[in-house]
Motif scaffolding. Structure first.
Motif, PDB file in Angstrom:
ATOM      1  N   PHE A 214      18.103 -38.638  25.372  1.00 59.54           N
ATOM      2  CA  PHE A 214      16.741 -38.606  24.835  1.00 59.54           C
ATOM      3  C   PHE A 214      15.760 -38.137  25.918  1.00 59.54           C
ATOM      4  O   PHE A 214      14.797 -37.420  25.642  1.00 59.54           O
ATOM      5  N   GLN A 215      16.004 -38.557  27.155  1.00 62.30           N
ATOM      6  CA  GLN A 215      15.097 -38.263  28.262  1.00 62.30           C
ATOM      7  C   GLN A 215      15.174 -36.811  28.715  1.00 62.30           C
ATOM      8  O   GLN A 215      14.134 -36.172  28.964  1.00 62.30           O
ATOM      9  N   LEU A 216      16.401 -36.287  28.860  1.00 67.36           N
ATOM     10  CA  LEU A 216      16.614 -35.026  29.560  1.00 67.36           C
ATOM     11  C   LEU A 216      17.080 -33.871  28.684  1.00 67.36           C
ATOM     12  O   LEU A 216      16.900 -32.706  29.074  1.00 67.36           O
ATOM     13  N   GLU A 217      17.686 -34.165  27.545  1.00 69.07           N
ATOM     14  CA  GLU A 217      18.287 -33.102  26.744  1.00 69.07           C
ATOM     15  C   GLU A 217      17.468 -32.737  25.517  1.00 69.07           C
ATOM     16  O   GLU A 217      17.750 -31.738  24.860  1.00 69.07           O
ATOM     17  N   HIS A 218      16.469 -33.547  25.202  1.00 68.87           N
ATOM     18  CA  HIS A 218      15.565 -33.230  24.106  1.00 68.87           C
ATOM     19  C   HIS A 218      14.311 -32.585  24.682  1.00 68.87           C
ATOM     20  O   HIS A 218      14.038 -32.668  25.866  1.00 68.87           O
ATOM     21  N   GLN A 219      13.545 -31.940  23.843  1.00 70.81           N
ATOM     22  CA  GLN A 219      12.330 -31.295  24.310  1.00 70.81           C
ATOM     23  C   GLN A 219      11.259 -32.336  24.658  1.00 70.81           C
ATOM     24  O   GLN A 219      11.248 -33.434  24.125  1.00 70.81           O
ATOM     25  N   GLY A 220      10.346 -31.964  25.548  1.00 67.77           N
ATOM     26  CA  GLY A 220       9.197 -32.817  25.832  1.00 67.77           C
ATOM     27  C   GLY A 220       9.371 -33.678  27.059  1.00 67.77           C
ATOM     28  O   GLY A 220      10.214 -33.429  27.911  1.00 67.77           O
ATOM     29  N   GLN A 221       8.570 -34.727  27.127  1.00 66.89           N
ATOM     30  CA  GLN A 221       8.487 -35.569  28.308  1.00 66.89           C
ATOM     31  C   GLN A 221       9.571 -36.649  28.315  1.00 66.89           C
ATOM     32  O   GLN A 221      10.290 -36.833  27.340  1.00 66.89           O
ATOM     33  N   TRP A 222       9.640 -37.384  29.427  1.00 65.37           N
ATOM     34  CA  TRP A 222      10.661 -38.413  29.588  1.00 65.37           C
ATOM     35  C   TRP A 222      10.418 -39.648  28.732  1.00 65.37           C
ATOM     36  O   TRP A 222      11.329 -40.446  28.528  1.00 65.37           O
ATOM     37  N   THR A 223       9.199 -39.819  28.235  1.00 65.32           N
ATOM     38  CA  THR A 223       8.798 -41.096  27.638  1.00 65.32           C
ATOM     39  C   THR A 223       9.741 -41.552  26.536  1.00 65.32           C
ATOM     40  O   THR A 223      10.079 -42.736  26.444  1.00 65.32           O
ATOM     41  N   LYS A 224      10.191 -40.638  25.682  1.00 59.60           N
ATOM     42  CA  LYS A 224      11.022 -41.063  24.549  1.00 59.60           C
ATOM     43  C   LYS A 224      12.405 -41.554  24.982  1.00 59.60           C
ATOM     44  O   LYS A 224      13.056 -42.281  24.242  1.00 59.60           O
ATOM     45  N   GLY A 225      12.836 -41.176  26.188  1.00 60.22           N
ATOM     46  CA  GLY A 225      14.095 -41.702  26.698  1.00 60.22           C
ATOM     47  C   GLY A 225      13.941 -43.004  27.457  1.00 60.22           C
ATOM     48  O   GLY A 225      14.931 -43.597  27.896  1.00 60.22           O
ATOM     49  N   LYS A 226      12.698 -43.460  27.598  1.00 64.66           N
ATOM     50  CA  LYS A 226      12.421 -44.641  28.410  1.00 64.66           C
ATOM     51  C   LYS A 226      11.835 -45.802  27.614  1.00 64.66           C
ATOM     52  O   LYS A 226      11.684 -46.894  28.160  1.00 64.66           O
ATOM     53  N   SER A 227      11.490 -45.592  26.354  1.00 58.60           N
ATOM     54  CA  SER A 227      10.595 -46.512  25.656  1.00 58.60           C
ATOM     55  C   SER A 227      11.217 -47.278  24.504  1.00 58.60           C
ATOM     56  O   SER A 227      10.499 -47.942  23.753  1.00 58.60           O
ATOM     57  N   ALA A 228      12.529 -47.214  24.333  1.00 54.34           N
ATOM     58  CA  ALA A 228      13.140 -47.949  23.232  1.00 54.34           C
ATOM     59  C   ALA A 228      12.834 -49.435  23.359  1.00 54.34           C
ATOM     60  O   ALA A 228      12.646 -49.965  24.459  1.00 54.34           O
ATOM     61  N   ASP A 229      12.785 -50.111  22.231  1.00 53.67           N
ATOM     62  CA  ASP A 229      12.624 -51.567  22.251  1.00 53.67           C
ATOM     63  C   ASP A 229      13.674 -52.175  23.176  1.00 53.67           C
ATOM     64  O   ASP A 229      14.838 -51.765  23.152  1.00 53.67           O
ATOM     65  N   THR A 230      13.267 -53.139  23.982  1.00 53.13           N
ATOM     66  CA  THR A 230      14.096 -53.885  24.943  1.00 53.13           C
ATOM     67  C   THR A 230      14.370 -53.112  26.227  1.00 53.13           C
ATOM     68  O   THR A 230      15.086 -53.619  27.097  1.00 53.13           O
ATOM     69  N   PHE A 231      13.811 -51.921  26.415  1.00 58.29           N
ATOM     70  CA  PHE A 231      14.105 -51.107  27.597  1.00 58.29           C
ATOM     71  C   PHE A 231      13.236 -51.470  28.808  1.00 58.29           C
ATOM     72  O   PHE A 231      13.230 -50.731  29.789  1.00 58.29           O
ATOM     73  N   GLY A 232      12.547 -52.628  28.755  1.00 58.80           N
ATOM     74  CA  GLY A 232      11.726 -53.027  29.893  1.00 58.80           C
ATOM     75  C   GLY A 232      11.820 -54.494  30.234  1.00 58.80           C
ATOM     76  O   GLY A 232      10.785 -55.184  30.284  1.00 58.80           O
ATOM     77  N   PRO A 233      13.008 -55.042  30.504  1.00 57.22           N
ATOM     78  CA  PRO A 233      13.085 -56.438  30.956  1.00 57.22           C
ATOM     79  C   PRO A 233      12.260 -56.640  32.224  1.00 57.22           C
ATOM     80  O   PRO A 233      12.384 -55.883  33.194  1.00 57.22           O
ATOM     81  N   THR A 234      11.403 -57.661  32.216  1.00 54.95           N
ATOM     82  CA  THR A 234      10.419 -57.868  33.283  1.00 54.95           C
ATOM     83  C   THR A 234      10.404 -59.334  33.701  1.00 54.95           C
ATOM     84  O   THR A 234      10.179 -60.217  32.891  1.00 54.95           O
ATOM     85  N   GLY A 235      10.632 -59.595  34.955  1.00 55.93           N
ATOM     86  CA  GLY A 235      10.666 -60.965  35.467  1.00 55.93           C
ATOM     87  C   GLY A 235      11.971 -61.211  36.226  1.00 55.93           C
ATOM     88  O   GLY A 235      12.631 -60.250  36.618  1.00 55.93           O
ATOM     89  N   PRO A 236      12.320 -62.463  36.486  1.00 52.00           N
ATOM     90  CA  PRO A 236      11.888 -63.679  35.817  1.00 52.00           C
ATOM     91  C   PRO A 236      10.499 -64.193  36.211  1.00 52.00           C
ATOM     92  O   PRO A 236       9.873 -64.909  35.447  1.00 52.00           O
ATOM     93  N   TRP A 237      10.053 -63.836  37.419  1.00 47.93           N
ATOM     94  CA  TRP A 237       8.812 -64.400  37.925  1.00 47.93           C
ATOM     95  C   TRP A 237       7.858 -63.280  38.325  1.00 47.93           C
ATOM     96  O   TRP A 237       8.271 -62.162  38.660  1.00 47.93           O
ATOM     97  N   LEU A 238       6.582 -63.600  38.315  1.00 46.70           N
ATOM     98  CA  LEU A 238       5.579 -62.824  39.031  1.00 46.70           C
ATOM     99  C   LEU A 238       5.403 -63.520  40.376  1.00 46.70           C
ATOM    100  O   LEU A 238       4.867 -64.632  40.433  1.00 46.70           O
ATOM    101  N   VAL A 239       5.900 -62.898  41.419  1.00 50.01           N
ATOM    102  CA  VAL A 239       5.825 -63.478  42.757  1.00 50.01           C
ATOM    103  C   VAL A 239       4.565 -62.946  43.426  1.00 50.01           C
ATOM    104  O   VAL A 239       4.415 -61.736  43.628  1.00 50.01           O
ATOM    105  N   THR A 240       3.630 -63.837  43.731  1.00 50.53           N
ATOM    106  CA  THR A 240       2.350 -63.405  44.268  1.00 50.53           C
ATOM    107  C   THR A 240       2.537 -62.729  45.630  1.00 50.53           C
ATOM    108  O   THR A 240       3.475 -63.031  46.375  1.00 50.53           O
ATOM    109  N   LYS A 241       1.632 -61.808  45.931  1.00 52.22           N
ATOM    110  CA  LYS A 241       1.838 -60.920  47.084  1.00 52.22           C
ATOM    111  C   LYS A 241       1.864 -61.658  48.413  1.00 52.22           C
ATOM    112  O   LYS A 241       2.442 -61.153  49.383  1.00 52.22           O
ATOM    113  N   ASP A 242       1.282 -62.870  48.473  1.00 54.61           N
ATOM    114  CA  ASP A 242       1.331 -63.622  49.724  1.00 54.61           C
ATOM    115  C   ASP A 242       2.751 -64.020  50.097  1.00 54.61           C
ATOM    116  O   ASP A 242       3.027 -64.304  51.269  1.00 54.61           O
TER     117      ASP A 242
END
Length: 280
Positions: free
Chosen positions: A161-189
């Motif tokens: 989807f990202q590289l072999e279809h026409q257009g930008q990378w977004t459609k190969g990166k944006s499927a549901d569940t394609f962004g697991p984030t965490g487990p924590w937000l670790v503060t910069k300090d």
């Protein structure tokens, strides 16, 4: 601090991890981990709370995405020279920017769906940068002042989807569940040098990625300042800063995810994720 969100999808509560690894409930004091609560004043207010007096959350609740209210999910492509080489690409003369749909964001251990028609779903462990206050035309010297903290991201990609279809990378990166984030937000300090963090990823127990943020082409401060030239960055926005070598596309022959596969990944000091792949 290690801030988190726990509970069922859409009903997460704010929490904080104590020194013993126990989740403490913040909901009596904090609306959620996002918005004004990740601005410098909000983080200072959380830090001033008597941690040992906060209620302990029993059991092992589901962890949601570690930040809420994300307006932009911005990714930096080909930001590790050794990863660019494995994909056959040259190191870009400026950061490669693309967007990932915010609907891809999910908890760090939620199942990952293989999209319908996919044959080339791939993995990418990445350092996530969470913005804490609005940044516009900021200097590289001041850029980290606008960062609330850091987290682990799995920037999943469907390579066809990202590289072999026409257009930008977004459609190969944006499927549901394609962004697991965490487990924590670790503060910069707690992260004195974001350019010196080991990172790794395994699939079915085999380690494919074993890298470090030391080999980033464009570091966190440069990226924040660079992006702020083109768009304002606001509290809760996430920047996913690129991946080291070892992705499925770079294997010889390439290896891609399928239903039943299990991924485990982590970054030094920022925690670990674990996802089982299911058919979408």
């Amino acid at each position: 601090m290690k801030l988190l969100r726990y509970g069922e999808p859409g009903a997460e509560k704010p929490g904080i991890l104590d020194a013993n690894g126990q989740i403490r409930d913040l909901s009596a004091h904090v609306g959620d981990i996002g918005g004004r609560w990740i601005a410098p004043e909000g983080l200072a207010a959380i830090a001033a709370l008597p941690l040992d007096s906060l209620p302990i959350v029993s059991g092992t609740p589901r962890l949601g995405p570690c930040v809420t209210g994300t307006g932009k999910f911005i990714c930096i492509g080909l930001n590790y020279s050794d990863h660019a080489a494995e994909t056959g690409a040259s190191v870009p003369s400026e950061p490669v920017i693309f967007m990932k749909a915010t609907s891809a964001i999910q908890g760090p251990n939620d199942p990952v769906e293989i999209p319908r028609g996919s044959e080339k779903t791939d993995w990418e462990v990445e350092l996530g940068v969470v913005i804490g206050k609005t940044a516009k035309y900021v200097s590289e010297a001041d850029a980290l002042d606008y960062v609330a903290g850091y987290c682990v991201i799995n920037d999943l990609s469907e390579r066809a989807f990202q590289l072999e279809h026409q257009g930008q990378w977004t459609k190969g990166k944006s499927a549901d569940t394609f962004g697991p984030t965490g487990p924590w937000l670790v503060t910069k300090d707690e992260v004195p040098d974001p350019q010196n963090l080991d990172m790794w990823l395994e699939v079915n127990g085999h380690r494919y990625q074993n890298g470090s943020t030391r080999t980033m082409v464009y570091g966190v401060a440069f990226v924040v300042a660079y992006l702020s030239r083109f768009m304002s960055l606001r509290p809760g926005d996430i920047i996913s800063t690129g991946t080291p070598p070892g992705v499925g596309l770079g294997q010889k022959p390439p290896i891609y995810l399928k239903a039943g596969d299990t991924m485990a990944l982590g970054i030094q000091g920022l925690g670990e994720q674990r996802q089982v792949c299911v058919q979408g």
